[in-house]
Design a protein around this motif. Structure first.
Motif, PDB file in Angstrom:
ATOM      1  N   CYS A  96      -3.074  -1.189  -2.873  1.00 13.78           N
ATOM      2  CA  CYS A  96      -3.936  -1.915  -3.793  1.00 13.78           C
ATOM      3  C   CYS A  96      -4.591  -3.051  -3.033  1.00 13.78           C
ATOM      4  N   ALA A  97      -5.757  -3.431  -3.497  1.00 11.90           N
ATOM      5  CA  ALA A  97      -6.542  -4.458  -2.828  1.00 11.90           C
ATOM      6  C   ALA A  97      -7.236  -5.314  -3.872  1.00 11.90           C
ATOM      7  N   LEU A  98      -7.289  -6.603  -3.590  1.00  5.86           N
ATOM      8  CA  LEU A  98      -7.954  -7.552  -4.480  1.00  5.86           C
ATOM      9  C   LEU A  98      -9.240  -8.041  -3.826  1.00  5.86           C
ATOM     10  N   ARG A  99     -10.252  -8.073  -4.631  1.00  7.74           N
ATOM     11  CA  ARG A  99     -11.559  -8.553  -4.194  1.00  7.74           C
ATOM     12  C   ARG A  99     -11.896  -9.776  -5.032  1.00  7.74           C
ATOM     13  N   ARG A 100     -12.164 -10.898  -4.341  1.00  7.49           N
ATOM     14  CA  ARG A 100     -12.449 -12.133  -5.052  1.00  7.49           C
ATOM     15  C   ARG A 100     -13.898 -12.107  -5.542  1.00  7.49           C
ATOM     16  N   ASN A 101     -14.109 -11.222  -6.485  1.00  3.76           N
ATOM     17  CA  ASN A 101     -15.440 -11.019  -7.053  1.00  3.76           C
ATOM     18  C   ASN A 101     -15.230 -10.211  -8.326  1.00  3.76           C
ATOM     19  N   PRO A 102     -15.848 -10.596  -9.421  1.00  4.94           N
ATOM     20  CA  PRO A 102     -15.630  -9.834 -10.654  1.00  4.94           C
ATOM     21  C   PRO A 102     -16.218  -8.430 -10.612  1.00  4.94           C
ATOM     22  N   THR A 103     -17.085  -8.180  -9.647  1.00  2.14           N
ATOM     23  CA  THR A 103     -17.708  -6.864  -9.518  1.00  2.14           C
ATOM     24  C   THR A 103     -16.892  -5.997  -8.567  1.00  2.14           C
ATOM     25  N   CYS A 104     -16.654  -4.768  -8.990  1.00  2.73           N
ATOM     26  CA  CYS A 104     -15.858  -3.850  -8.176  1.00  2.73           C
ATOM     27  C   CYS A 104     -16.603  -3.360  -6.948  1.00  2.73           C
ATOM     28  N   SER A 105     -15.819  -2.995  -5.938  1.00  2.00           N
ATOM     29  CA  SER A 105     -16.345  -2.306  -4.767  1.00  2.00           C
ATOM     30  C   SER A 105     -15.317  -1.295  -4.294  1.00  2.00           C
ATOM     31  N   GLY A 106     -15.777  -0.141  -3.894  1.00  2.00           N
ATOM     32  CA  GLY A 106     -14.892   0.881  -3.346  1.00  2.00           C
ATOM     33  C   GLY A 106     -14.852   0.873  -1.831  1.00  2.00           C
ATOM     34  N   THR A 107     -15.409  -0.147  -1.230  1.00  2.00           N
ATOM     35  CA  THR A 107     -15.470  -0.248   0.223  1.00  2.00           C
ATOM     36  C   THR A 107     -14.332  -1.122   0.734  1.00  2.00           C
ATOM     37  N   ALA A 108     -13.558  -0.585   1.661  1.00  2.00           N
ATOM     38  CA  ALA A 108     -12.371  -1.287   2.132  1.00  2.00           C
ATOM     39  C   ALA A 108     -12.704  -2.644   2.755  1.00  2.00           C
ATOM     40  N   THR A 109     -13.789  -2.713   3.480  1.00  2.00           N
ATOM     41  CA  THR A 109     -14.130  -3.960   4.177  1.00  2.00           C
ATOM     42  C   THR A 109     -14.566  -5.069   3.230  1.00  2.00           C
ATOM     43  N   PHE A 110     -14.808  -4.752   2.001  1.00  2.00           N
ATOM     44  CA  PHE A 110     -15.227  -5.758   1.017  1.00  2.00           C
ATOM     45  C   PHE A 110     -14.052  -6.342   0.239  1.00  2.00           C
ATOM     46  N   GLN A 111     -12.842  -5.902   0.555  1.00  2.00           N
ATOM     47  CA  GLN A 111     -11.666  -6.426  -0.128  1.00  2.00           C
ATOM     48  C   GLN A 111     -11.121  -7.644   0.609  1.00  2.00           C
ATOM     49  N   ASP A 112     -10.461  -8.517  -0.131  1.00  2.00           N
ATOM     50  CA  ASP A 112      -9.981  -9.762   0.451  1.00  2.00           C
ATOM     51  C   ASP A 112      -8.475  -9.806   0.706  1.00  2.00           C
ATOM     52  N   TYR A 113      -7.709  -9.114  -0.112  1.00  2.00           N
ATOM     53  CA  TYR A 113      -6.255  -9.110   0.037  1.00  2.00           C
ATOM     54  C   TYR A 113      -5.745  -7.683  -0.109  1.00  2.00           C
ATOM     55  N   TRP A 114      -4.805  -7.334   0.756  1.00  2.00           N
ATOM     56  CA  TRP A 114      -4.217  -5.996   0.751  1.00  2.00           C
ATOM     57  C   TRP A 114      -2.698  -6.075   0.612  1.00  2.00           C
ATOM     58  N   GLY A 115      -2.163  -5.102  -0.109  1.00  2.00           N
ATOM     59  CA  GLY A 115      -0.728  -4.924  -0.092  1.00  2.00           C
ATOM     60  C   GLY A 115      -0.310  -4.139   1.139  1.00  2.00           C
ATOM     61  N   GLN A 116       0.996  -3.961   1.288  1.00  2.00           N
ATOM     62  CA  GLN A 116       1.515  -3.246   2.452  1.00  2.00           C
ATOM     63  C   GLN A 116       1.525  -1.739   2.257  1.00  2.00           C
ATOM     64  N   GLY A 117       1.294  -1.302   1.046  1.00  2.00           N
ATOM     65  CA  GLY A 117       1.192   0.130   0.796  1.00  2.00           C
ATOM     66  C   GLY A 117       2.485   0.756   0.335  1.00  2.00           C
ATOM     67  N   THR A 118       2.352   1.876  -0.363  1.00  2.00           N
ATOM     68  CA  THR A 118       3.505   2.655  -0.791  1.00  2.00           C
ATOM     69  C   THR A 118       3.222   4.130  -0.493  1.00  2.00           C
ATOM     70  N   GLN A 119       4.210   4.801   0.084  1.00  2.00           N
ATOM     71  CA  GLN A 119       4.019   6.183   0.519  1.00  2.00           C
ATOM     72  C   GLN A 119       4.176   7.138  -0.658  1.00  2.00           C
ATOM     73  N   VAL A 120       3.214   8.032  -0.781  1.00  2.00           N
ATOM     74  CA  VAL A 120       3.299   9.133  -1.748  1.00  2.00           C
ATOM     75  C   VAL A 120       3.260  10.439  -0.972  1.00  2.00           C
ATOM     76  N   THR A 121       4.276  11.253  -1.164  1.00  2.00           N
ATOM     77  CA  THR A 121       4.342  12.551  -0.504  1.00  2.00           C
ATOM     78  C   THR A 121       4.484  13.630  -1.558  1.00  2.00           C
ATOM     79  N   VAL A 122       3.579  14.590  -1.508  1.00  2.00           N
ATOM     80  CA  VAL A 122       3.594  15.698  -2.457  1.00  2.00           C
ATOM     81  C   VAL A 122       3.890  16.967  -1.673  1.00  2.00           C
ATOM     82  N   SER A 123       5.051  17.527  -1.914  1.00  2.00           N
ATOM     83  CA  SER A 123       5.479  18.683  -1.142  1.00  2.00           C
ATOM     84  C   SER A 123       6.518  19.480  -1.917  1.00  2.00           C
ATOM     85  N   SER A 124       6.459  20.793  -1.737  1.00  2.00           N
ATOM     86  CA  SER A 124       7.476  21.638  -2.360  1.00  2.00           C
ATOM     87  C   SER A 124       8.626  21.903  -1.397  1.00  2.00           C
TER      88      SER A 124
END
Length: 124
Positions: A96-124
């Protein structure tokens, strides 16, 4: 150091569901739009969804549009990503990423804060 924290990832079988959470403690939620991104091995980080303070959301990936849903609970400083009908190609680290702007952006470089991430693995 302000940083959002993701949780809820894990190993699931194809067709199953998961709900990811992003807790943004210490942030003034009204100042931020919040997005979910993912990054699979060898691929660039991909924007999935973003949600504004008022709950309006934007989708950036057709591959998940009909299967994933973003929501937020401002009182809990939390944003969720509900993932259904998971596929092996959904395997990635989800951020997840927070952008200090009320307008959304889907561009990674436009985000201001990032979490460390959580792994999702889909496998049988």
């Amino acid at each position: 150091q302000l940083q959002p924290v993701e949780s809820g990832g894990g190993l699931v079988q194809p067709g199953e569901s998961l709900r990811l959470s992003c807790v943004a403690s210490g942030f003034i939620m009204a100042d931020y739009s919040i997005g979910w991104f993912r990054q699979a091995p060898g691929k660039k980080r991909e924007g999935l969804f973003c949600i504004r303070y008022n709950g309006l959301s934007t989708n950036y990936a057709d591959s998940v549009k009909s299967r994933f849903t973003i929501s937020r609970d401002n009182a809990k400083n939390t944003v969720y990503l509900q993932m259904s009908s998971l596929k092996p190609e959904d395997t990635a680290v989800y951020y997840c990423a927070l952008r200090r702007n009320p307008t959304c952006s889907g561009t990674a470089t436009f985000q201001d804060y990032w979490g460390q991430g959580t792994q999702v693995t889909v496998s049988s």
